[in-house]
Scaffold this motif. Structure first.
Motif, PDB file in Angstrom:
ATOM      1  N   GLN A 149      24.030   3.971 -25.048  1.00  0.00           N
ATOM      2  CA  GLN A 149      22.740   3.529 -25.156  1.00  0.00           C
ATOM      3  C   GLN A 149      22.532   2.347 -26.055  1.00  0.00           C
ATOM      4  N   THR A 150      21.460   2.087 -26.344  1.00  0.00           N
ATOM      5  CA  THR A 150      20.980   0.928 -27.539  1.00  0.00           C
ATOM      6  C   THR A 150      20.136   1.671 -28.515  1.00  0.00           C
TER       7      THR A 150
ATOM      8  N   ARG B 204      15.971  11.126 -26.511  1.00  0.00           N
ATOM      9  CA  ARG B 204      14.726  10.308 -26.153  1.00  0.00           C
ATOM     10  C   ARG B 204      14.833   8.761 -26.251  1.00  0.00           C
ATOM     11  N   SER B 205      16.023   8.407 -26.184  1.00  0.00           N
ATOM     12  CA  SER B 205      16.314   6.971 -25.904  1.00  0.00           C
ATOM     13  C   SER B 205      16.670   6.487 -24.643  1.00  0.00           C
ATOM     14  N   ALA B 206      15.992   7.515 -23.605  1.00  0.00           N
ATOM     15  CA  ALA B 206      16.221   7.247 -22.273  1.00  0.00           C
ATOM     16  C   ALA B 206      15.555   6.023 -21.897  1.00  0.00           C
ATOM     17  N   LYS B 207      16.043   5.391 -20.938  1.00  0.00           N
ATOM     18  CA  LYS B 207      15.842   3.878 -20.336  1.00  0.00           C
ATOM     19  C   LYS B 207      14.746   4.001 -19.532  1.00  0.00           C
ATOM     20  N   VAL B 208      13.573   3.228 -19.467  1.00  0.00           N
ATOM     21  CA  VAL B 208      12.635   3.370 -18.393  1.00  0.00           C
ATOM     22  C   VAL B 208      12.819   2.316 -17.501  1.00  0.00           C
ATOM     23  N   THR B 209      13.123   2.493 -16.300  1.00  0.00           N
ATOM     24  CA  THR B 209      13.563   1.891 -15.147  1.00  0.00           C
ATOM     25  C   THR B 209      12.472   2.104 -14.062  1.00  0.00           C
TER      26      THR B 209
ATOM     27  N   ASP C  14      17.386  -2.739 -26.034  1.00  0.00           N
ATOM     28  CA  ASP C  14      16.689  -2.783 -24.839  1.00  0.00           C
ATOM     29  C   ASP C  14      14.961  -2.401 -25.142  1.00  0.00           C
ATOM     30  N   ALA C  15      14.179  -3.491 -24.762  1.00  0.00           N
ATOM     31  CA  ALA C  15      12.769  -2.993 -24.718  1.00  0.00           C
ATOM     32  C   ALA C  15      12.534  -1.806 -23.870  1.00  0.00           C
TER      33      ALA C  15
END
Length: 229
Positions: A156-157, A201-206, A99-100
């Motif tokens: 995660q991705t 740190r791989s948290a998704k920005v939503t 995921d970008a």
């Protein structure tokens, strides 16, 4: 092993309150997608395909390395991944789907996914433990049951796959079916999915709050301009 990656970047920035596709929103002066692509390359991926809104191809080309292949994404994530699969280089035998909107995924996570594929796994996802109490809620809003959290994980991705396995799973997916991620697609085809440790740190920005936290993470890491390690 020749690893390629598909970066899903065709989503809008509506929940982020942005006036542009979410992947082009800036984090520490660089678009989210640029961070995501760099993390994949540093982690060991050889080729990257980015799926984008068709009308934004030029904007993405302006911020990504010339070696990155840009293709039109679809109206859904599933359609975008299908488009990415069709654009992969012939020599790629494993593929990561990322995921970008997870710009600060450390290269170590990418390397762990690739390592599991090298060891023979057909499908791999990075995961984290669930740390909060988790409950089921009844229709009337009351707690129906507390769910044991020990076996639960947050997915995660990037998620990694043997290329042929992922392509076959997508080919078998009924038209119009939308699943939450690519691991669900291969599981629907009966393929077991291995897990490796993810990273906070791989948290998704939503939403805007997520972007604020990512900005803080970059500041504290002291890595503005380079991917978090």
């Amino acid at each position: 092993m020749h690893a390629a990656a598909i970066v899903a970047a065709a989503g809008s920035g509506s929940r982020l309150g942005a006036d542009r596709p979410k992947a082009l929103v800036l984090l520490a002066g660089r678009p989210l997608v640029a961070w995501a692509v760099e993390g994949l390359l540093v982690g060991g991926v050889a080729d990257v395909v980015v799926t984008v809104p068709a009308i934004e191809r030029a904007a993405f080309a302006a911020v990504l390395p010339s070696t990155v292949r840009i293709v039109d994404g679809g109206d859904t994530r599933t359609a975008s991944v299908r488009a990415g699969l069709a654009a992969l280089p012939r020599e790629a035998d494993v593929v990561l789907v990322h995921d970008a909107a997870r710009p600060l995924t450390p290269p170590d996570v990418v390397a762990r996914v690739l390592g599991a594929l090298t060891a023979g796994a057909q499908a791999v996802v990075p995961v984290l433990p669930v740390v909060d109490t988790t409950i089921l809620v009844a229709d009337d809003g009351t707690i129906a049951e507390a769910v044991p959290r020990a076996p639960l994980r947050r997915v995660q991705t990037p998620q990694g796959f043997d290329r042929g396995t992922l392509a076959a799973a997508y080919a078998a997916l009924p038209v119009g079916t939308e699943l939450t991620d690519d691991a669900a697609v291969v599981r629907a085809a009966g393929v077991p999915v291995v897990t490796v440790p993810g990273d906070e740190r791989s948290a998704k920005v939503t939403v805007p709050h997520d972007l604020t936290l990512a900005e803080l993470a970059v500041t504290l890491d002291g890595s503005s301009g380079t991917v978090a390690r």
